[in-house]
Scaffold this active site. Structure first.
Site, short mmCIF file in Angstrom:
data_model
loop_
_atom_site.label_atom_id
_atom_site.label_comp_id
_atom_site.label_asym_id
_atom_site.label_seq_id
_atom_site.Cartn_x
_atom_site.Cartn_y
_atom_site.Cartn_z
N ARG A 273 33.24 -20.72 -29.94
CA ARG A 273 34.30 -19.75 -29.66
C ARG A 273 35.46 -20.11 -30.55
O ARG A 273 36.02 -21.20 -30.45
CB ARG A 273 34.63 -19.70 -28.17
CG ARG A 273 35.66 -20.65 -27.69
CD ARG A 273 36.04 -20.43 -26.26
NE ARG A 273 36.20 -21.68 -25.52
CZ ARG A 273 37.15 -22.57 -25.75
NH1 ARG A 273 38.03 -22.38 -26.70
NH2 ARG A 273 37.20 -23.67 -25.04
N HIS A 277 40.06 -20.80 -25.06
CA HIS A 277 39.23 -20.49 -23.89
C HIS A 277 39.59 -19.12 -23.30
O HIS A 277 38.74 -18.28 -23.05
CB HIS A 277 39.40 -21.59 -22.85
CG HIS A 277 38.81 -21.28 -21.52
ND1 HIS A 277 37.46 -21.12 -21.34
CD2 HIS A 277 39.38 -21.09 -20.31
CE1 HIS A 277 37.23 -20.85 -20.06
NE2 HIS A 277 38.38 -20.83 -19.42
N TYR A 286 42.81 -29.87 -28.06
CA TYR A 286 41.53 -30.59 -27.94
C TYR A 286 40.58 -30.40 -29.13
O TYR A 286 39.49 -30.93 -29.13
CB TYR A 286 40.83 -30.21 -26.63
CG TYR A 286 40.64 -28.72 -26.39
CD1 TYR A 286 39.55 -28.04 -26.95
CD2 TYR A 286 41.54 -27.99 -25.61
CE1 TYR A 286 39.38 -26.69 -26.73
CE2 TYR A 286 41.37 -26.62 -25.39
CZ TYR A 286 40.29 -25.98 -25.95
OH TYR A 286 40.12 -24.64 -25.73
C1 LIG Z 1 32.58 -23.55 -10.10
C2 LIG Z 1 33.67 -23.45 -11.10
N1 LIG Z 1 34.39 -24.54 -11.43
C3 LIG Z 1 35.41 -24.44 -12.30
C4 LIG Z 1 35.74 -23.24 -12.87
C5 LIG Z 1 36.94 -23.14 -13.81
N2 LIG Z 1 36.45 -22.87 -15.17
C6 LIG Z 1 36.44 -21.63 -15.67
S1 LIG Z 1 35.74 -21.55 -17.16
C7 LIG Z 1 35.46 -23.20 -17.21
C8 LIG Z 1 34.75 -23.80 -18.38
C9 LIG Z 1 33.38 -23.22 -18.54
O1 LIG Z 1 32.81 -23.64 -19.72
P1 LIG Z 1 31.42 -23.12 -20.21
O2 LIG Z 1 30.45 -23.05 -19.09
O3 LIG Z 1 31.02 -23.92 -21.38
O4 LIG Z 1 31.67 -21.63 -20.61
P2 LIG Z 1 32.61 -21.05 -21.75
O5 LIG Z 1 34.00 -20.94 -21.13
O6 LIG Z 1 32.59 -22.00 -22.87
O7 LIG Z 1 32.07 -19.73 -22.09
C10 LIG Z 1 35.93 -23.80 -16.06
C11 LIG Z 1 35.90 -25.24 -15.80
C12 LIG Z 1 34.95 -22.14 -12.51
N3 LIG Z 1 35.17 -20.94 -13.01
N4 LIG Z 1 33.94 -22.27 -11.64
#
Ligand SMILES: Cc1ncc(C[n+]2csc(CCOP(=O)(O)OP(=O)(O)O)c2C)c(N)n1
Lengths: 380, 337
Positions: A273, A277, A286
């Site tokens: 990406r 975020h 980071y």
């Molecule tokens: C159960 C849960 N814990 C924490 C979060 C907060 N959170 C939202 S996105 C994220 C990171 C997710 O990363 P990834 O799975 O790699 O997906 P990306 O954002 O890179 O598409 C976090 C920790 C959440 N949405 N759900």
């Protein structure tokens, strides 16, 4: 005390190799060492030119959608937007591998995949706009709501696929999640259920390197995320997630295997990406610009142009057509979101239960009275 | 509130345990509706650790009564997808405290899917959870966890106290188009009673007055109901004439019946074995105070378990509200008007 060693166990019928119901040779399940590519390989010649042009067109429109949505957050018109800029190939190609009767179980970053299912691009944004949870009809579009709690939509995909198979319907469920999501228990429980039930499900992990700020190395020690499939007894596949025809090919293969009774597949798409975020995140804390710059060179749209232009598959006409379509959509988004959303506060009570409880009726009456009082003040 | 399904024509008055009545409810529901699927840990060959699903796999096959892998979030999450595709899953959680891994699915998805999709994806899932103590279980086998569920909008929370209600309310729950957390008081599983399956189906959301009385009303549900009936009997010796109200359903909450009884009696004690702080009793007492203040001759009292993790079985009788603790509360209601 008798110590049971493995020789002992081998004498117990249930423990004999082959008598356990387990697969004896996991090797075929292992992903290839390097990600599958189509662009720049001979596989490109075998790919339908119309599919390639369609993929290109949708990538361009999707990129514009990402940009416009991000801009709308800056104007306070969307509450939040997790851009999939740089990941458009995964979004578009994965959804295009589905047939109409199939179901998509997206997560919050997968708006473009939802749009690729045929959902209206504006309706797909109500969650992120903040006007309604799910603006589209999931049943009509066979697209589950955008899911915010990580990986929790994966078991839903398994259950739906399982039910469809029991009904004898040739329906496949595709669920999408990020690299961080693969650490959640629900992801693992879903893989295991899917394998045991032989459910027609495909899991697509978009490994974009980071879960908010946490890099993959701190997320998983596995050789690849696709390797995680092997322990569940299902195939893992690794693909270049910025190579749209490659994503389409891998997903199509997995979807059709599932449809034909071959069970689930876990696909890991390597992507990046390039934006933060969400609009609320500061990615410079980071990761460094060099890394982002390198990935910008491996951009899904540029890759398509680089490889398809010389073959005459992408010409000025297609480029113009895609650009026009993208601008038209962006204009529609601006126009629609410039106006305030029309909201009915009483809808808050509409869909908590099939019929409201006595307590909810009372609270609805309270809100109605508050609204009436407000309106009276307003009128004066 | 959901109306009960029509029952098979053949009336049958039977004497069974609550466990057998629950089993009959599952069997009859599966017979009546091919979309009803039972699933959970050990529900197949074994019939569940409490035998509530006994014989269902033999009768309906392993697809209709499915032994799942051992993962509660996976079970409930899979049930969500099945319900989305038109099935009516009945999920068994093996014990109260082992439902906790599934709470994420329950809270974030099961309870909210109808709301999140503006009514497009209602989830008719019944989640059966054996709950509560008094059976000598070691830790994690005796939690009374109803407050977690009642605090979650979108869920119905139902708990029978009689054999007849076990049957009737389970049939109604399975027929409900909304998710129902069906709490089975495991210490009442083996109590026998006569019931009529043809007459016993109740729409969920209605309390039942188990005993009339003029001195005060004991308001309770599930495992504490027999204790209240016992206390009411013992109270006669003190010259107290106690009514006993069985809520049967915590959500929807039958405020109408509760208020009607409280207004006529003027004194109320809420009894449950779950911890008191933030418990269902606090909600009920607050509602009575808000709605019936001028009819009350005394504050609404609560008799509950202590605010402690569920104790070891050899000490649990100190925790669980018994007859004496209930009678003490009744005494504190200041009898001279
Ligand atoms: C159960 C849960 N814990 C924490 C979060 C907060 N959170 C939202 S996105 C994220 C990171 C997710 O990363 P990834 O799975 O790699 O997906 P990306 O954002 O890179 O598409 C976090 C920790 C959440 N949405 N759900």
């Amino acid at each position: 005390m008798t110590v049971l060693d493995h020789r002992h166990l081998a004498a117990v019928p249930g423990w004999l190799p082959g008598a356990t119901g387990h697969r004896s040779d996991p090797a075929p399940l292992l992903p290839d060492a390097s990600p599958l590519r189509v662009l720049g390989t001979s596989a490109l010649e075998k790919t339908d030119p119309e599919l390639l042009r369609e993929l290109y067109r949708r990538l361009v429109v999707g990129r514009r959608y990402n940009q416009q949505a991000t801009t709308l957050t800056k104007q306070g018109r969307l509450a939040v937007y997790p851009a999939s800029t740089g990941q458009e190939a995964c979004q578009v190609a994965a959804a295009m591998a589905l047939r109409e009767q199939d179901w998509l179980f997206p997560s919050y970053r997968d708006t473009l995949a939802v749009v690729a299912r045929g959902v209206d691009p504006l309706e797909a944004l109500t969650l992120l706009r903040g006007s309604a949870h799910t603006g589209y009809d999931p049943r009509a579009s066979r697209t589950a709501p955008l899911c915010t709690p990580l990986a929790t939509q994966a078991p839903h995909a398994v259950g739906l696929a399982h039910a469809a198979r029991l009904a004898g319907d040739p329906v496949v469920a595709l669920t999408m999640l990020g690299d961080g999501g693969t650490s959640e228990g629900d992801f693992h429980e879903a893989l295991n259920f899917a394998a045991v039930l032989n459910a027609p499900v495909v899991f697509l992990v978009q490994n974009n390197g980071y879960a908010i700020s946490v890099p993959l190395t701190q997320q998983s020690a596995a050789p690849s995320l696709a390797h995680k499939a092997v322990g569940y007894g299902i195939p893992g596949r690794l693909v270049d997630g910025n190579d749209a025809p490659a994503v389409h090919a891998v997903l199509t293969e997995a979807v059709e295997r599932a449809r034909n009774g071959g069970g689930p597949t876990l696909v890991e798409a390597l992507t990046y990406r390039v934006e933060a975020h969400t609009n609320a995140d500061d990615a410079t804390r980071y990761r460094d610009e060099d890394e982002v710059a390198a990935w910008r060179e491996h951009d899904p749209i540029q890759l398509m142009e680089r490889h398809l232009r010389p073959l005459g598959l992408i010409d000025d006409e297609l480029v113009q057509q895609a650009a026009d379509e993208a601008e038209a959509l962006a204009a529609r988004m601006r126009a629609e979101f410039h106006a305030d959303a029309e909201l009915d506060p009483m809808s808050l009570f509409a869909h908590v239960y099939a019929e409201p409880t006595p307590q909810l009726r009372e609270q609805a009456a309270q809100l109605a009275a508050e609204l009436a009082a407000e309106a009276e003040v307003h009128d004066r | 509130m959901t109306t009960a399904p029509a029952l098979d024509a053949a009336p049958s008055v039977r004497t069974t345990t609550m466990a057998q009545a629950l089993n009959a409810a599952l069997r009859d529901a599966m017979k009546a509706d091919p979309t009803v699927h039972v699933m959970g840990e050990d529900v197949g060959q074994l019939g569940g650790v409490f035998r509530i699903t006994d014989g269902l796999t033999a009768e309906f096959g392993p697809d209709r009564c499915l032994d799942t892998p051992l993962a509660e979030a996976g079970i409930l999450g899979t049930a969500v997808g099945m319900a989305m595709y038109g099935l009516r899953p009945v999920v068994e959680m093996q014990f109260d405290a082992f439902a906790y891994p599934a709470l994420e699915q329950l809270f974030s998805h099961v309870a909210k899917m109808r709301n999140r999709t503006a009514g497009k994806l209602p989830l008719p899932i019944t989640i059966r959870i054996p709950y509560g103590g008094g059976i000598g279980g070691v830790e994690h086998h005796s939690d009374a966890s109803e407050a977690y569920y009642t605090h979650t909008p979108g869920l119905h929370v139902v708990t029978p106290a009689t054999v007849a209600d076990a049957y009737g309310l389970l049939r109604a729950s399975i027929a409900s188009d909304d998710p129902v957390v069906f709490l089975e008081p495991k210490r009442l599983y083996w109590g026998k009673d006569t019931w009529d399956s043809a007459a016993g189906v109740e729409p969920i959301g209605r309390a039942a007055l188990r005993r009339t009385g003029r001195s005060a009303v004991l308001i309770s549900y599930g495992p504490s109901l027999p204790v209240c009936l016992e206390a009411a009997e013992a109270a006669k010796a003190e010259g107290w004439d106690l009514a006993v109200l069985d809520l049967r359903s915590l959500v929807p909450f039958d405020e109408e019946t509760v208020c009607e009884v409280v207004r006529s009696v003027g004194r109320a004690v809420v009894v449950h074995e779950a911890s008191g702080f933030g418990g269902a009793g606090a909600e009920i007492a607050a509602r009575i105070t808000e709605k019936c203040f001028h009819h009350l001759a005394a504050p609404v009292l609560r008799v509950t378990g202590f605010d402690i993790p569920y104790p070891p079985p050899m000490l649990e009788h100190h925790h669980l509200p018994g007859v004496d603790r209930i009678l003490d509360a009744v005494a504190r209601l200041q009898w001279e008007d």
